[in-house]
Design a protein around this motif. Structure first.
Motif, short mmCIF file in Angstrom:
data_model
loop_
_atom_site.label_atom_id
_atom_site.label_comp_id
_atom_site.label_asym_id
_atom_site.label_seq_id
_atom_site.Cartn_x
_atom_site.Cartn_y
_atom_site.Cartn_z
N LEU A 46 0.84 -1.19 0.00
CA LEU A 46 0.00 0.00 0.00
C LEU A 46 0.88 1.25 0.00
CD1 LEU A 46 -2.54 -1.07 2.78
CD2 LEU A 46 -2.98 -1.05 0.31
N SER A 47 0.28 2.39 -0.26
CA SER A 47 1.03 3.64 -0.18
C SER A 47 1.14 4.04 1.28
CB SER A 47 0.32 4.75 -0.96
OG SER A 47 -0.90 5.10 -0.32
N THR A 48 2.21 4.77 1.58
CA THR A 48 2.38 5.27 2.94
C THR A 48 1.22 6.17 3.34
OG1 THR A 48 4.78 5.19 2.65
CG2 THR A 48 3.95 6.47 4.51
N ARG A 49 0.72 6.91 2.38
CA ARG A 49 -0.43 7.80 2.64
C ARG A 49 -1.63 7.00 3.11
NH1 ARG A 49 -3.08 11.96 -1.82
NH2 ARG A 49 -4.69 12.85 -0.45
N THR A 50 -1.83 5.82 2.52
CA THR A 50 -2.95 4.96 2.93
C THR A 50 -2.76 4.46 4.36
OG1 THR A 50 -3.37 4.25 0.66
CG2 THR A 50 -4.24 2.85 2.42
N ILE A 51 -1.52 4.14 4.71
CA ILE A 51 -1.23 3.68 6.08
C ILE A 51 -1.65 4.75 7.07
CG2 ILE A 51 0.59 3.02 7.70
CD1 ILE A 51 0.00 0.90 5.59
N TRP A 52 -1.31 6.01 6.78
CA TRP A 52 -1.64 7.08 7.72
C TRP A 52 -3.12 7.43 7.68
CZ3 TRP A 52 1.88 5.87 10.41
CH2 TRP A 52 3.23 5.95 10.11
N ARG A 53 -3.81 7.02 6.65
CA ARG A 53 -5.26 7.19 6.64
C ARG A 53 -5.92 6.14 7.55
NH1 ARG A 53 -6.20 6.75 1.46
NH2 ARG A 53 -7.36 4.79 1.41
N TYR A 54 -5.30 4.97 7.62
CA TYR A 54 -5.84 3.89 8.44
C TYR A 54 -5.43 3.99 9.91
CZ TYR A 54 -7.11 1.12 4.25
OH TYR A 54 -7.67 0.65 3.07
N PHE A 55 -4.22 4.52 10.17
CA PHE A 55 -3.67 4.49 11.52
C PHE A 55 -3.10 5.85 11.92
CE2 PHE A 55 -3.30 0.19 9.81
CZ PHE A 55 -3.94 -0.56 10.81
N ARG A 56 -3.18 6.17 13.21
CA ARG A 56 -2.73 7.48 13.70
C ARG A 56 -1.21 7.55 13.85
NH1 ARG A 56 -4.79 4.49 17.65
NH2 ARG A 56 -3.54 4.18 19.55
N CYS A 57 -0.55 6.40 14.02
CA CYS A 57 0.90 6.35 14.13
C CYS A 57 1.34 4.91 13.84
CB CYS A 57 1.38 6.77 15.52
SG CYS A 57 0.80 5.70 16.85
N LYS A 58 2.64 4.69 13.66
CA LYS A 58 3.07 3.35 13.27
C LYS A 58 2.80 2.32 14.36
CE LYS A 58 7.94 3.65 14.74
NZ LYS A 58 9.35 3.61 14.30
N GLU A 59 2.93 2.71 15.63
CA GLU A 59 2.70 1.76 16.72
C GLU A 59 1.25 1.31 16.80
OE1 GLU A 59 6.36 4.07 17.59
OE2 GLU A 59 4.29 4.64 17.10
N SER A 60 0.32 2.19 16.41
CA SER A 60 -1.10 1.82 16.47
C SER A 60 -1.46 0.78 15.42
CB SER A 60 -1.98 3.06 16.30
OG SER A 60 -1.90 3.58 14.99
N CYS A 61 -0.55 0.51 14.49
CA CYS A 61 -0.81 -0.51 13.47
C CYS A 61 -1.01 -1.90 14.09
CB CYS A 61 0.35 -0.58 12.47
SG CYS A 61 0.49 0.84 11.36
N VAL A 62 -0.53 -2.11 15.31
CA VAL A 62 -0.68 -3.44 15.92
C VAL A 62 -2.08 -3.67 16.47
CG1 VAL A 62 1.76 -3.44 16.57
CG2 VAL A 62 0.06 -2.73 18.26
#
Length: 211
Positions: A46-62
């Motif tokens: 996915l694009s990094t932009r999509t990651i930040w649309r889904y999650f508020r920060c990298k740690e919240s990805c878990v």
């Protein structure tokens, strides 16, 4: 009837879960500090932009992987019969409903994150947020078990105590099994759960109850 919104929400939830699985793996393999949002995006395709649309920060990805584990426990607790202790019910339920390979992988990932969270403050925040949601969902289960109202203070205190006890057990089992490579049997793990619940609630919860 399934609406277009429902379908879109489901697709997004599945996409977030896929990202979460990749993030858990990267954090464990590379470390939290060495893993970037770009790394997670690349692994998920996915694009990094999509990651930040889904999650508020990298740690919240878990959080989706952790939430999946928490939801599985709440569903199991809601099936808890009066005549069994929770440990007995968990053993029986797991025998009747064995985990799939993916569910086992998610449980291992959740234990790894529990282990990492003890030394990673930002990861700890995401971990505790999921446990807070689990605690709230556990209150009605406890209230029903103790024959109390959902808003009863005792039910809420017991739910909080049990959730905290599970967190301690997860961290202990995660460290021993994953970091120290100790072989822990299902019987030993369930015995820890049984002890944790009874100790945390002064024996109020964990065992069978009279109908």
């Amino acid at each position: 009837m399934t609406t277009m919104t429902d379908t879109a929400d489901d697709k997004q939830a599945q996409a977030r879960l896929r990202v979460s699985r990749h993030a858990c793996e990267l954090f464990w393999d590379k470390g939290v500090a060495a893993t970037t949002g770009d790394d997670i995006a690349a692994a998920a395709g996915l694009s990094t932009r999509t990651i930040w649309r889904y999650f508020r920060c990298k740690e919240s990805c878990v959080e989706p992987v952790l939430a999946r584990s928490a939801s599985r426990f709440i569903a199991l607790a809601e099936r808890w019969p009066d005549d069994l202790s929770l440990a007995e019910h968990m053993a029986d339920d797991m025998a009747r409903n064995p985990l799939t390979e993916q569910e086992i992988a998610d449980e291992i990932a959740a234990l790894r994150i529990a282990t990492l969270s003890t030394t990673e403050p930002a990861l700890r925040s995401a971990y505790l947020m999921v446990h807070d949601e689990m605690e709230r969902a556990f209150v009605p289960v406890v209230a029903k078990r103790l024959r109390l109202a959902d808003d009863d203070l005792t039910a809420r205190l017991c739910a909080a105590a049990v959730t905290a006890a599970f967190r301690v057990v997860d961290e202990d089992v995660g460290r021993r099994a994953i970091v120290e490579k100790e072989k822990i049997t299902q019987q030993e793990a369930l015995a820890l759960v049984d002890r944790a619940i009874r100790d945390a609630t002064n024996g109020r919860l964990g065992g069978p109850v009279t109908p």
